[in-house]
Design a protein around this motif. Structure first.
Motif, mmCIF file in Angstrom:
data_model
loop_
_atom_site.group_PDB
_atom_site.id
_atom_site.type_symbol
_atom_site.label_atom_id
_atom_site.label_comp_id
_atom_site.label_asym_id
_atom_site.label_seq_id
_atom_site.Cartn_x
_atom_site.Cartn_y
_atom_site.Cartn_z
ATOM 1 N N GLN A 3 2.863 5.007 0.058
ATOM 2 C CA GLN A 3 1.639 4.692 -0.655
ATOM 3 C C GLN A 3 1.950 3.707 -1.781
ATOM 4 N N CYS A 4 1.088 2.701 -1.954
ATOM 5 C CA CYS A 4 1.258 1.696 -2.999
ATOM 6 C C CYS A 4 1.064 2.360 -4.367
ATOM 7 N N GLN A 48 -3.262 2.542 -1.952
ATOM 8 C CA GLN A 48 -3.493 2.292 -0.528
ATOM 9 C C GLN A 48 -2.239 2.667 0.256
ATOM 10 N N TYR A 49 -2.452 3.248 1.443
ATOM 11 C CA TYR A 49 -1.316 3.583 2.290
ATOM 12 C C TYR A 49 -0.771 2.314 2.920
ATOM 13 N N ILE A 50 0.553 2.213 2.988
ATOM 14 C CA ILE A 50 1.228 1.031 3.512
ATOM 15 C C ILE A 50 1.661 1.316 4.941
ATOM 16 N N GLU A 108 5.044 -1.865 -2.509
ATOM 17 C CA GLU A 108 3.662 -2.182 -2.851
ATOM 18 C C GLU A 108 2.977 -2.815 -1.643
ATOM 19 N N CYS A 109 1.664 -2.682 -1.572
ATOM 20 C CA CYS A 109 0.925 -3.249 -0.442
ATOM 21 C C CYS A 109 0.851 -4.770 -0.567
ATOM 22 N N GLU A 110 0.484 -5.415 0.528
ATOM 23 C CA GLU A 110 0.408 -6.880 0.560
ATOM 24 C C GLU A 110 -0.584 -7.406 -0.478
#
Length: 44
Positions: A16-17, A22-24, A34-36
């Protein structure tokens, strides 16, 4: 008794970020934490 490696990895929580929660989607050989979307905000 030891748990099988397959079962161990199945039980790990989704990544998770830490910035937005947000779930990655996991990818092989990916060490991103971290997410995109959050990563792209830092580049700008």
């Amino acid at each position: 008794m030891l748990m099988s490696p397959v079962e161990f990895f199945r039980q790990l929580p989704k990544k998770q970020c830490p910035e937005c929660g947000q779930y990655i989607e996991e990818q092989a050989e990916s060490y991103l934490t971290e997410c995109e979307r959050c990563l792209s905000k830092k580049v700008e």
